[in-house]
Scaffold this motif. Structure first.
Motif, PDB file in Angstrom:
ATOM      1  N   ILE A 114     -29.481  51.095  61.163  1.00  0.00           N
ATOM      2  CA  ILE A 114     -29.018  49.847  60.264  1.00  0.00           C
ATOM      3  C   ILE A 114     -29.410  50.036  58.725  1.00  0.00           C
ATOM      4  O   ILE A 114     -30.838  49.879  58.582  1.00  0.00           O
ATOM      5  CB  ILE A 114     -29.019  48.420  60.072  1.00  0.00           C
ATOM      6  CG1 ILE A 114     -28.476  47.720  61.730  1.00  0.00           C
ATOM      7  CG2 ILE A 114     -28.835  47.326  59.273  1.00  0.00           C
ATOM      8  CD1 ILE A 114     -29.044  46.657  62.555  1.00  0.00           C
ATOM      9  N   ASP A 115     -29.161  50.926  58.022  1.00  0.00           N
ATOM     10  CA  ASP A 115     -29.218  51.452  56.928  1.00  0.00           C
ATOM     11  C   ASP A 115     -29.130  50.370  55.250  1.00  0.00           C
ATOM     12  O   ASP A 115     -28.769  49.216  55.504  1.00  0.00           O
ATOM     13  CB  ASP A 115     -28.456  52.452  56.512  1.00  0.00           C
ATOM     14  CG  ASP A 115     -29.572  53.859  56.040  1.00  0.00           C
ATOM     15  OD1 ASP A 115     -31.222  53.109  55.674  1.00  0.00           O
ATOM     16  OD2 ASP A 115     -28.968  55.207  56.143  1.00  0.00           O
ATOM     17  N   ASN A 116     -30.711  50.706  54.458  1.00  0.00           N
ATOM     18  CA  ASN A 116     -30.292  49.713  53.722  1.00  0.00           C
ATOM     19  C   ASN A 116     -31.067  48.529  54.261  1.00  0.00           C
ATOM     20  O   ASN A 116     -30.148  47.633  52.874  1.00  0.00           O
ATOM     21  CB  ASN A 116     -29.153  50.321  52.649  1.00  0.00           C
ATOM     22  CG  ASN A 116     -28.939  52.086  52.320  1.00  0.00           C
ATOM     23  OD1 ASN A 116     -29.504  51.942  51.767  1.00  0.00           O
ATOM     24  ND2 ASN A 116     -27.320  51.565  52.720  1.00  0.00           N
ATOM     25  N   ALA A 117     -31.685  48.737  54.643  1.00  0.00           N
ATOM     26  CA  ALA A 117     -32.368  46.933  55.151  1.00  0.00           C
ATOM     27  C   ALA A 117     -33.363  47.264  56.118  1.00  0.00           C
ATOM     28  O   ALA A 117     -34.013  47.855  56.221  1.00  0.00           O
ATOM     29  CB  ALA A 117     -31.149  46.693  56.024  1.00  0.00           C
ATOM     30  N   THR A 118     -34.530  46.140  55.148  1.00  0.00           N
ATOM     31  CA  THR A 118     -35.624  46.535  56.140  1.00  0.00           C
ATOM     32  C   THR A 118     -36.351  44.953  56.676  1.00  0.00           C
ATOM     33  O   THR A 118     -35.695  43.752  57.051  1.00  0.00           O
ATOM     34  CB  THR A 118     -36.401  46.661  54.361  1.00  0.00           C
ATOM     35  OG1 THR A 118     -35.923  46.972  53.811  1.00  0.00           O
ATOM     36  CG2 THR A 118     -37.984  46.599  54.901  1.00  0.00           C
ATOM     37  N   CYS A 119     -37.176  45.774  57.032  1.00  0.00           N
ATOM     38  CA  CYS A 119     -37.852  45.025  58.532  1.00  0.00           C
ATOM     39  C   CYS A 119     -39.459  44.925  58.194  1.00  0.00           C
ATOM     40  O   CYS A 119     -40.176  46.236  57.982  1.00  0.00           O
ATOM     41  CB  CYS A 119     -38.252  45.326  60.449  1.00  0.00           C
ATOM     42  SG  CYS A 119     -36.961  45.258  61.100  1.00  0.00           S
ATOM     43  N   PHE A 120     -39.865  43.843  57.575  1.00  0.00           N
ATOM     44  CA  PHE A 120     -41.663  43.804  57.057  1.00  0.00           C
ATOM     45  C   PHE A 120     -42.254  43.368  58.356  1.00  0.00           C
ATOM     46  O   PHE A 120     -42.323  42.879  59.271  1.00  0.00           O
ATOM     47  CB  PHE A 120     -41.264  42.863  55.883  1.00  0.00           C
ATOM     48  CG  PHE A 120     -40.343  42.886  54.482  1.00  0.00           C
ATOM     49  CD1 PHE A 120     -41.044  43.838  54.244  1.00  0.00           C
ATOM     50  CD2 PHE A 120     -39.596  42.118  54.561  1.00  0.00           C
ATOM     51  CE1 PHE A 120     -40.029  43.691  52.884  1.00  0.00           C
ATOM     52  CE2 PHE A 120     -38.228  42.293  54.003  1.00  0.00           C
ATOM     53  CZ  PHE A 120     -38.923  42.666  52.916  1.00  0.00           C
ATOM     54  N   ASP A 121     -43.368  44.018  58.396  1.00  0.00           N
ATOM     55  CA  ASP A 121     -44.983  43.705  58.967  1.00  0.00           C
ATOM     56  C   ASP A 121     -45.179  42.411  58.701  1.00  0.00           C
ATOM     57  O   ASP A 121     -46.279  42.048  59.032  1.00  0.00           O
ATOM     58  CB  ASP A 121     -45.604  44.520  59.004  1.00  0.00           C
ATOM     59  CG  ASP A 121     -44.492  45.903  60.054  1.00  0.00           C
ATOM     60  OD1 ASP A 121     -43.962  45.661  60.880  1.00  0.00           O
ATOM     61  OD2 ASP A 121     -44.005  46.866  59.760  1.00  0.00           O
TER      62      ASP A 121
END
Ligand code: ADP
Ligand code: GN1
Ligand code: MG
Length: 365
Positions: A114-121
């Protein structure tokens, strides 16, 4: 089998040009695979090696994921959403299967990246935390009419804190790495909370809390936020989707995201529960759930937060005592650092129990 070898078994478009370690999960070996097509365009995939020492029934696990993602896809399409971005999409093997088993028994699977999306830590903006909460709440809401009896329990008693506590006591008694002597305070922290360990399980058994289809691993980095819209886009890491408690899904997100420190912080003075982030998450989760939580669930949300934090701390401690065999670790004592951070957070949550209840009452009325 190497990850590059594993790629050969799947229906990937184009030639593999990159295959590199990816993400910060504690369980799977995750790789970003980049392929180049004849016309020069790139296609990205996520390749994962799922360890069968942790997931004993990989076929059952993958069947769960197939069923859940197909079910979600229909719902997403029905409301005009994008099924390629709003849920996980499995890429089949050349034999038409959802995974490939290698000679060592490990299993490999591939998802559309899934591009252009972010998983934040870590929560960088409260709005992202709200969006993650809405996405996890909606995930549960969408699965409300999914037939739970068709799901395999991928890890038995995964959030049965009482069973985990019994196992913890056995591991302490065995003490096979001779580490118990160094963690007497942490062991006592668990023993002092023996009563708590039963609380949610007993309420479930007594029929006071409903069993729902839940995600069971609702860390912030298990949801993707759309870079363009800032909205919660897709819930990922579906290995533990199975019947469970809504308060646990709520609680695990609070454990990870409403901590003012990271999960493995060693400076415990930085660890505390942010009541602001607790409120932000609670609002998003309740909205996402669409009013489906019972009064008993609402009143147990703060306890869910405490119990998921206590259980997770106890799991890190158990793994430390067993020689770091379950969670991926990146330094000596890593599991112990994680454990201490969780217990510091539990202690702060205990002080803030009334405040958490006040927040829920305010939002839910
Ligand atoms: P683990 O069980 O080890 O946590 P995850 O399934 O959560 O494994 O994957 C690890 C990380 O890989 C995620 O946190 C995310 O950053 C990334 N990831 C996983 N699936 C996708 C996907 N379909 N598209 C983009 N990134 C992904
Ligand atoms: C693991 O897979 P990941 O990293 O998203 C674990 C969770 C723990 C979490 C602690 C299958 O989650 O239960 O809460 O680490 N997943 C499994 O960070 O055990
Ligand atoms: Mg994950």
């Amino acid at each position: 089998m190497t990850p590059v070898e594993a790629c050969k078994y799947f229906r990937l478009e184009g030639e593999v040009t990159e295959c590199s370690k990816y993400g910060n999960g504690h369980i799977n070996d995750t790789y970003l695979v980049v392929c180049k097509k004849d016309d020069g365009t790139q296609v990205k995939y996520i390749l994962q090696c799922v360890h069968c020492t942790i997931f004993k029934d990989p076929a059952g696990l993958m069947e769960n994921i197939k069923k859940v993602t197909s079910f979600l896809k229909e719902k997403i399409v029905a409301v005009g959403g994008d099924p390629m971005r709003e849920t996980m999409n499995l890429i089949l093997t050349k034999d038409g299967e959802v995974f490939e088993k290698d000679p060592s028994g490990d299993i490999w699977r591939v998802y559309v990246f899934i591009d252009n999306a972010t998983c934040f830590d870590k929560v960088e903006k409260p709005e992202d935390f709200y969006q993650s909460a809405y996405a996890f709440g909606k995930f549960q809401n969408l699965l409300a009419d999914f037939d739970a009896s068709t799901l395999t329990e991928t890890i038995v008693d995964f959030h049965n804190t009482a069973v985990r506590f019994e196992r913890f006591k056995t591991v302490v008694a065995e003490d096979k790495m001779n580490r118990a002597k160094d963690v007497a305070d942490e062991i006592k922290f668990c023993m002092d909370r023996a009563e708590d360990m039963r609380s949610c399980v007993d309420m479930l058994k007594a029929g006071k809390l409903p069993l729902r289809v839940t995600h069971n691993d609702t860390k912030l980095n298990n949801v993707m936020i759309d870079d363009a819209t800032g909205k919660g886009l897709c819930v990922i890491d579906l290995d533990t989707v199975m019947p469970g408690l809504s308060i646990n899904d709520f609680g695990d997100s609070i454990r990870f995201g409403a901590n003012t420190a990271v999960e493995d912080e060693t400076d415990l003075s930085k660890v505390s529960l942010s009541l602001e982030l607790f409120e932000t998450y609670a609002k998003g989760f309740l909205e996402g759930c669409g009013g489906k939580l019972t009064d008993a669930e609402l009143s147990m949300l703060p306890m869910g937060a405490k119990m998921m934090t206590l259980e997770c701390g106890m799991r890190f401690l158990t793994d430390y005592l067993e020689g770091d065999v379950y969670f991926k670790t990146h330094r000596p004592g890593h599991n112990l650092d994680r454990c201490r951070c969780q217990f510091a957070l539990v202690a702060d949550m205990e002080k803030k129990m009334d405040d958490m209840h006040a927040v829920i009452s305010k939002i839910a009325k």
